[in-house]
Design an enzyme around this catalytic site. Structure first.
Site, PDB file in Angstrom:
ATOM      1  CB  THR A  13      -1.095  -0.018   1.268  1.00 23.40           C
ATOM      2  OG1 THR A  13      -1.786  -1.245   1.041  1.00 23.40           O
ATOM      3  CG2 THR A  13      -1.820   1.143   1.060  1.00 23.40           C
ATOM      4  CG  ASP A  57      -1.450  -6.656  -2.494  1.00 28.95           C
ATOM      5  OD1 ASP A  57      -2.348  -5.976  -2.161  1.00 28.95           O
ATOM      6  OD2 ASP A  57      -1.420  -7.611  -1.314  1.00 28.95           O
ATOM      7  CB  SER A  58       2.777  -8.228   1.075  1.00 29.78           C
ATOM      8  OG  SER A  58       1.494  -8.276   1.843  1.00 29.78           O
ATOM      9  CB  SER A  59      -2.018 -10.899  -1.160  1.00 32.25           C
ATOM     10  OG  SER A  59      -2.616 -10.338  -0.180  1.00 32.25           O
ATOM     11  CG  ASP A  90      -2.462  -7.663   3.359  1.00 33.32           C
ATOM     12  OD1 ASP A  90      -2.606  -6.823   4.360  1.00 33.32           O
ATOM     13  OD2 ASP A  90      -3.382  -7.658   2.370  1.00 33.32           O
ATOM     14  CB  THR A 276      -0.980 -21.618  20.828  1.00 37.15           C
ATOM     15  OG1 THR A 276      -2.386 -20.982  21.378  1.00 37.15           O
ATOM     16  CG2 THR A 276      -0.165 -20.240  20.880  1.00 37.15           C
ATOM     17  CD  GLN A 277      -7.323 -22.340  16.809  1.00 32.56           C
ATOM     18  OE1 GLN A 277      -8.185 -21.707  17.137  1.00 32.56           O
ATOM     19  NE2 GLN A 277      -6.803 -23.381  16.370  1.00 32.56           N
ATOM     20  CB  CYS A 278      -3.405 -18.134  21.988  1.00 33.12           C
ATOM     21  SG  CYS A 278      -4.719 -19.348  22.813  1.00 33.12           S
TER      22      CYS A 278
END
Ligand code: ASP
Length: 342
Positions: A13, A57-59, A90, A276-278
């Protein structure tokens, strides 16, 4: 003599402009980007620039692009005091993680930055991010050594270790966090460095690695996830490793079908990684009954690493000459400050 910094523009961006026809944000070239920041002339740093032929774009960033950035740094290493990588926010945390492993023995700053609003817009966050990132990349300590001899992300007044960052907000200027490691520096009236949090200086020369093995998957667990689907996902041809984004301190379902799918994968020699997804904290396999199967199956606990760091590190270790030999102990040992030993 003033310090020198190489600005590497990959896209994002920060360097986009709004296409008046469609309203979509598109990348502009480096020359136009520099015209937006006349302050660069007065910054007191000798700036070199290099850009991707077609900024992205970093995607669209791929492991081959991470290697491309690492090589640019390697080739210019002796000519500059520091490096600033302009990058979309991103996937910046992935690129920063990968660079921290690819650039072995790094003793100069590699600062990634970008912005949430394009540099040409009035309320942009891009100018401050860019100017301060350059200042940090050029900063020296009392002995004339780099102040930040590591890969870091600078965003919205905070400098964070690259392989500890996660993008946490899609809109706020304060888009990044470093949940498990202190901020390396804060920018206010003064730039305040937390020297105890910054990696110590390394001696020896830089070695740029260029092999990453992308035969890896990420499975985010959710309640009720079907064991048969997990089995399918782990049977992908060529798969070498899978990152399991688990619950809490590294827990998962005890459902026999789910556990059976993991067992079958292990029997095929697939490495399984527990992260962990935390948003913060660490994996502690064996603490709850719901992680006992992971211990029994030799799933690798990834301590307090981010998913981004685990993914990049696993690609790096699998791509290395040693491949899966000693993969588990190497995963569990810090390479570039990406994990805290318990
Ligand atoms: N989509 C953009 C990118 O990652 C967002 C940004 O730069 O902040 O390239």
């Amino acid at each position: 003599m003033s310090a020198s910094v190489l600005l590497i523009y990959t896209g994002g961006t920060i360097g986009m402009w709004s296409d008046p026809r469609t309203g979509a944000l598109r990348p502009m070239d480096l020359e136009h980007l520099e015209q937006q920041v006349p302050e660069l002339e007065r910054i007191g740093v000798r700036l070199g620039t290099v850009a991707f032929e077609a900024p992205i774009d970093s995607s669209d960033m791929k492991p081959t692009d991470w290697v491309r950035i690492a090589r640019i740094i390697g080739e210019a290493y002796d000519r500059y005091d520091g490096f600033v990588v302009l990058h979309g926010s991103d996937t910046m945390a992935y690129t920063a993680s990968a660079l921290s492993f690819l650039l072995e023995g790094l003793s100069k700053p590699v600062i990634l930055t970008g912005s949430q609003l394009p540099i040409g817009t009035i309320r942009t966050d891009a100018k401050e991010n860019l100017i301060t990132a350059i200042e940090i990349a050029a900063a020296k300590d009392e002995q004339g050594r780099a102040m930040v001899p590591e890969v870091a992300v600078y965003f919205e007044y905070r400098l964070m270790r690259g392989n500890r960052t996660v993008k946490v907000h899609a809109e706020r200027f304060e888009a990044f966090r470093s949940p498990n490691w202190p901020v390396l520096a804060e920018a206010g009236v003064h730039l305040r460095y937390d020297r105890a949090a910054i990696l110590p200086h390394r001696t020896g020369s830089l070695r740029v690695h260029d092999r990453l093995d992308d035969r890896i998957a990420v499975l985010r667990l959710f309640p009720g996830m079907r064991g048969e689907w997990v089995q399918q996902a782990l049977s992908l041809p060529g798969l070498k490793a899978a990152v399991l984004a688990t619950f809490g301190s590294g827990n998962g379902p005890t459902d026999p079908e789910f556990v059976g799918a993991l067992r079958a994968a292990r029997e095929q020699g697939i490495e399984l990684l527990n992260v962990t997804q935390c948003a913060g904290g660490r994996v502690e396999q064996g603490r709850y009954v719901t992680s006992h199967a992971f211990v029994e199956l030799g799933v690798i606990p990834c301590a307090d690493m981010t998913i981004e760091a685990v993914l990049a590190k696993a690609m790096f270790l699998l791509g290395d000459e040693q491949g899966t030999a000693r993969f588990a102990p190497r995963m569990a040992a810090p390479i570039a400050g990406e994990l805290t030993l318990a």
